[in-house]
Scaffold this motif. Structure first.
Motif, short mmCIF file in Angstrom:
data_model
loop_
_atom_site.label_atom_id
_atom_site.label_comp_id
_atom_site.label_asym_id
_atom_site.label_seq_id
_atom_site.Cartn_x
_atom_site.Cartn_y
_atom_site.Cartn_z
N ALA B 256 -1.35 30.36 -17.50
CA ALA B 256 -1.06 31.28 -18.60
C ALA B 256 -2.29 31.56 -19.45
O ALA B 256 -2.26 32.41 -20.33
CB ALA B 256 0.06 30.72 -19.48
N ARG B 265 -0.64 40.95 -14.46
CA ARG B 265 0.29 40.21 -15.31
C ARG B 265 -0.17 38.77 -15.46
O ARG B 265 -0.76 38.19 -14.56
CB ARG B 265 1.68 40.22 -14.69
N LEU B 266 0.15 38.20 -16.62
CA LEU B 266 -0.11 36.79 -16.81
C LEU B 266 1.12 36.03 -16.35
O LEU B 266 2.22 36.36 -16.75
CB LEU B 266 -0.33 36.50 -18.30
N PRO B 267 0.95 35.02 -15.51
CA PRO B 267 2.11 34.21 -15.16
C PRO B 267 2.58 33.46 -16.40
O PRO B 267 1.75 33.00 -17.19
CB PRO B 267 1.58 33.24 -14.11
N THR B 268 3.86 33.35 -16.63
CA THR B 268 4.36 32.63 -17.79
C THR B 268 5.07 31.37 -17.32
O THR B 268 5.36 31.22 -16.13
CB THR B 268 5.35 33.47 -18.60
#
Lengths: 286, 279
Positions: B256, B265-268
């Motif tokens: 993150a 996208r940023l992995p959450t």
């Protein structure tokens, strides 16, 4: 998005802001120049990141762009039209174009106002949308930002920091703005929540073709979200350029010092630090 | 050589709707001269477990542990007088909001001299001299002038330096720093972290650094404990943690980080838990 020929959504020309510090028994009145002539332009669908430390003037500039404060000198153009809020208060049309999200979602929501009312208020003030449609739009916006329709009647204290920031973002989007000014929108959030909110902002930008002015002191966030970067120090833009250019080759010493101070999470850097520490310990008598 | 050992710590808060367990069976130990980082997000119980050690929790909290010893001495069994001699002298703590941690009505000099007089029994004059010495040690410019300043006349970074000066006044063997740089700018953060590391090495103190910032961990820690919802997820030395994180939550936290973003996208963290559940 390749809008290089289109008119900029927001443009600033030689923006100057002075704050008057009144005199007292011991001190003469002085003027503090918080911004010393800033030029910038942001095209549709792009993100300009304004980077600087506390006291650099970045939030002052954000407030000018968000039409909260009037600059002392200089010209601000929104969608090509000069705007002078000192001479003429911005009307509903202009207010709808520019909206702002603040840093602290605990302070920016009225604790006595239900979430639904928070979202509908901009419509009440700036439009004559009927009540039923206001409600409909607010519920739709809640699901847009990843909340549930049943959150409509809840109060802000019932939400976490990340959820509150989603509410603040939803409120800013209620009037379909073209420009969103975000003043440190993720600084108060946990790392994983920060990632969720940044993802949300990226999705919304794509969906609504939003233009962002993103104020931050966190270079890793800026690198992720920005197209253009402006580094401010002591009221002056010391570095301005595309994200790639600024990150690949920071030319101003101030920018370099910001980079040097940003923590490195690279494995090689950690390995080097651990080795240094072990060597320093070996030298010390036990 | 463990300086502080905690085994199976549980902290439960009595609330109107029943007990809430903030810390659920945490084991922590820190060796002499070691830097331990406790990482977690809000609600992970990272601060609560250290406040339990300091005895700073409100009365609604009930603290139990199989073992809580400092240097072989049982902290939980101590009389409160004994505990007061330990806390604030051998174990000290600094907090996140330096400006809020200081009393706005008194000069910073008065506040640090008070610590020196009460904890170390120094005379007024000796306390003044020692305070100046400490101000120099933590790098406050013009200590002779700043010692008579009120907290509002100083910047956040300077206030944190004053707090650090206060915390090291008694040559503690363990300093607990709870998010010491969260409220500060990156350049000031760097200065404060460098200061803490220098002091830690010079004084041979153990340092427990509570943080949510993986960057701070990377720059300071020897060993890392990752906490989530009151439980320990992973414990490893700093290099192994960043090189090969074992627990999915740690992997989620690391990915993150915006600088580790690979795609758009940023992995959450919730992405990770969904993946785990889908397996």
């Amino acid at each position: 998005m390749n809008g290089t020929t289109s008119a900029p959504v927001v443009e600033g020309r030689a923006i100057v802001q002075d704050y008057h510090v009144p005199g007292s028994m011991f001190a003469r009145a002085t003027n503090v120049r918080a911004l010393k002539g800033i030029d910038f332009r942001v095209e549709k669908g792009r993100t300009l990141a304004i980077v600087g430390e506390s006291g650099s003037g970045k939030s002052t500039l954000a407030r000018i762009i968000a039409l909260i404060d009037a600059p002392t000198e200089g010209e601000l153009l929104i969608e090509g039209q000069p705007v002078d809020i000192r001479r003429k208060r911005p009307g509903p049309a202009l207010r709808s174009k520019v909206q702002m999200v603040f840093q602290n979602p605990y302070g920016s929501l009225n604790p006595r106002q239900k979430v639904g009312d928070v979202l509908m208020e901009p419509l009440v003030i700036n439009t004559d949308v009927p009540a039923a449609e206001r409600r409909e739009r607010a519920e739709a916006m809640l699901s847009k930002v990843g909340l549930q329709p049943e959150h409509f009647n809840r109060y802000p204290h019932m939400f976490s920091g990340g959820q509150r920031q989603r509410i603040a973002i939803a409120r800013a989007l209620m009037l379909n703005p073209s420009l969103l000014v975000l003043d440190e929108p993720v600084s108060a959030l946990d790392l994983s929540v920060q990632a969720q909110v940044l993802n949300l902002l990226a999705d919304l930008q794509d969906e609504f073709e939003l233009t962002y002015v993103f104020v931050s002191h966190d270079l890793s966030v800026v690198r992720y979200i920005a197209d253009e970067v402006m580094v401010i120090s002591k009221g002056e833009a010391v570095e301005q350029g595309s994200r790639e250019a600024v990150f690949a080759n920071p030319s101003h010493p101030y920018t370099q010092s910001l980079f040097a101070a940003t923590p490195v999470t690279d494995v090689e850097a950690i390995r080097a630090r651990v080795a240094r520490r072990r060597a320093a310990r070996a030298l010390q008598p036990a | 050589m463990a300086l502080l050992t905690i085994r199976n710590l549980k902290v439960t808060f009595a609330t109107a709707t029943g007990g809430f367990t903030a810390v659920d069976g945490i084991d922590v130990h820190v060796d002499r001269g070691e830097v331990l980082a406790i990482v977690g997000e809000s609600g992970s119980g990272k601060s609560v477990s250290m406040l339990a050690v300091m005895g700073l929790l409100p009365d609604t909290a009930s603290v139990t542990a199989d073992e809580m010893t400092y240097d072989g001495r049982d902290i939980l069994a101590m009389s409160s007088a004994e505990r007061r001699r330990l806390i604030g002298r051998e174990i000290t703590m600094i907090f996140q909001e330096p400006i809020a941690s200081l009393n706005p009505s008194f000069t910073v000099g008065f506040q640090i001299e008070e610590v020196l007089r009460l904890n170390l029994g120094l005379s007024r004059r000796a306390a003044r001299d020692r305070a100046l010495e400490l101000f120099r040690a933590v790098g406050i410019p013009e200590p002779e002038v700043k010692i008579d300043a009120y907290p509002h006349q100083m910047s956040g970074g300077q206030c944190q330096r004053v707090m650090i000066a206060m915390a090291i006044a008694s040559n503690p063997r363990l300093l607990i720093a709870d998010e010491p740089t969260t409220a500060l700018d990156v350049t000031i953060q760097k200065q404060i972290l460098d200061l803490l590391m220098t002091l830690q090495e010079d004084y041979g103190m153990a340092l427990i650094l509570i943080t949510h910032d993986m960057g701070v961990v990377a720059e300071t820690a020897d060993r890392v404990v990752v906490q989530y919802k009151g439980r320990k997820m992973e414990e490893a030395d700093v290099l192994s943690l960043f090189e090969a994180p074992q627990h999915p939550y740690t992997r989620a936290l690391l990915s993150a980080l915006p600088e580790h973003a690979t795609g758009d996208r940023l992995p959450t963290v919730s992405d990770y838990f969904q993946q785990e559940a889908a397996r």
